[in-house]
Write a protein that holds these residues in place. Structure first.
Motif, PDB file in Angstrom:
ATOM      1  N   SER A  53       4.428   9.313   1.254  1.00 57.04           N
ATOM      2  CA  SER A  53       3.307   7.874   1.196  1.00 57.04           C
ATOM      3  C   SER A  53       2.726   7.534   2.544  1.00 57.04           C
ATOM      4  CB  SER A  53       4.409   6.709   0.728  1.00 57.04           C
ATOM      5  OG  SER A  53       3.420   5.557   0.450  1.00 57.04           O
ATOM      6  N   ARG A  69       2.099   1.673  -3.486  1.00 58.43           N
ATOM      7  CA  ARG A  69       0.909   1.715  -4.509  1.00 58.43           C
ATOM      8  C   ARG A  69       0.368   3.464  -4.501  1.00 58.43           C
ATOM      9  NH1 ARG A  69      -4.014  -2.167  -3.556  1.00 58.43           N
ATOM     10  NH2 ARG A  69      -2.039  -3.637  -4.096  1.00 58.43           N
ATOM     11  N   TYR A  70       0.229   3.893  -3.402  1.00 59.10           N
ATOM     12  CA  TYR A  70      -0.319   5.227  -3.187  1.00 59.10           C
ATOM     13  C   TYR A  70       0.548   6.384  -3.224  1.00 59.10           C
ATOM     14  CZ  TYR A  70      -4.561   2.524  -2.414  1.00 59.10           C
ATOM     15  OH  TYR A  70      -5.788   1.871  -2.370  1.00 59.10           O
ATOM     16  N   SER A  71       1.913   6.236  -3.566  1.00 56.84           N
ATOM     17  CA  SER A  71       2.825   7.245  -3.685  1.00 56.84           C
ATOM     18  C   SER A  71       3.379   7.045  -5.246  1.00 56.84           C
ATOM     19  CB  SER A  71       3.720   7.207  -2.915  1.00 56.84           C
ATOM     20  OG  SER A  71       4.901   8.153  -2.867  1.00 56.84           O
ATOM     21  N   GLU A 108       0.847  -1.329  -0.015  1.00 58.82           N
ATOM     22  CA  GLU A 108      -0.048  -0.191  -0.004  1.00 58.82           C
ATOM     23  C   GLU A 108       0.859   1.364   0.048  1.00 58.82           C
ATOM     24  OE1 GLU A 108      -3.662  -0.146   0.076  1.00 58.82           O
ATOM     25  OE2 GLU A 108      -3.051  -2.014  -0.700  1.00 58.82           O
TER      26      GLU A 108
END
Length: 202
Positions: free
Chosen positions: A156, A46-48, A43
């Motif tokens: 992140s 994925r989110y940065s 995660e």
């Protein structure tokens, strides 16, 4: 830009983000520490889209969200798992617990240590992964984030709800009678209060 951070500064590093419960992820319903930390690592990546995996990354010990300094055996295991997970995702990790010299003893030869006097005084690091743990009614919420030390910029974040059943060696459902600040409280049923943290069972 890399900066020098002292050991004491690292020990005080933590998360102040408010933990908010999220829906139970399917990946942790029958999982342990490895699955939890692997999902957190995924995660975080994925989110940065600004993470620099080539920059040194230090994984700090997770802390309780209430005071940002208390830890336990679960936190230590989460730290080790996050180190493995982030390295497997291609990050350049820095291990704070590597001593200046190998200790040769009758019990074995040791390089890792938690004695600050045996550790390097300064470590060159640009990014730190910090995490908090918050107790919930039927599990815990883990919030992790990667911070750039030169600017305190968060690059992140990841949030995960872990049910008690996923970590039975570390989490225990609340009992009918619980003690809080020296007083006894009676719940309407077992499991009505926040979970309890345990050491690893043998």
């Amino acid at each position: 830009m890399k900066i020098k951070i002292t050991l004491m500064a690292l020990l005080l590093t933590g998360c102040s983000q408010t933990a908010v419960p999220v829906p139970e992820p399917a990946a942790t319903t029958k999982a342990g520490i490895i699955d939890v930390t692997t999902q957190l690592a995924r995660e975080l990546v994925r989110y940065s889209d600004v993470l620099d995996q080539s920059q040194p990354l230090l994984v700090a010990t997770p802390v309780m969200v209430e005071d940002l300094q208390s830890t336990d055996n679960l936190a230590a295991q989460l730290q080790q798992g996050l180190m493995a997970g982030m390295q497997q995702m291609g990050f350049n990790l820095v291990d704070l617990n590597v001593a200046d010299a190998v200790r040769v003893t009758p019990q074995g030869d040791f390089l890792l240590s938690r004695d600050w006097q045996k550790l390097p005084a300064n470590i060159s690091v640009d990014q730190v992964l910090v995490s908090t743990v918050s107790l919930a009614r039927h599990g815990i919420v883990i919030n992790s984030r990667i911070v750039t030390l030169s600017s305190n910029k968060v690059v992140s974040t990841a949030q995960l709800y872990v049910p008690q059943q996923a970590l039975p060696d570390y989490l225990l459902p609340s009992q009918l009678v619980v003690s809080k600040q020296g007083l006894l409280y009676r719940n309407s049923a077992d499991g009505d209060d926040k979970v309890h943290l345990l050491g690893e069972t043998k």
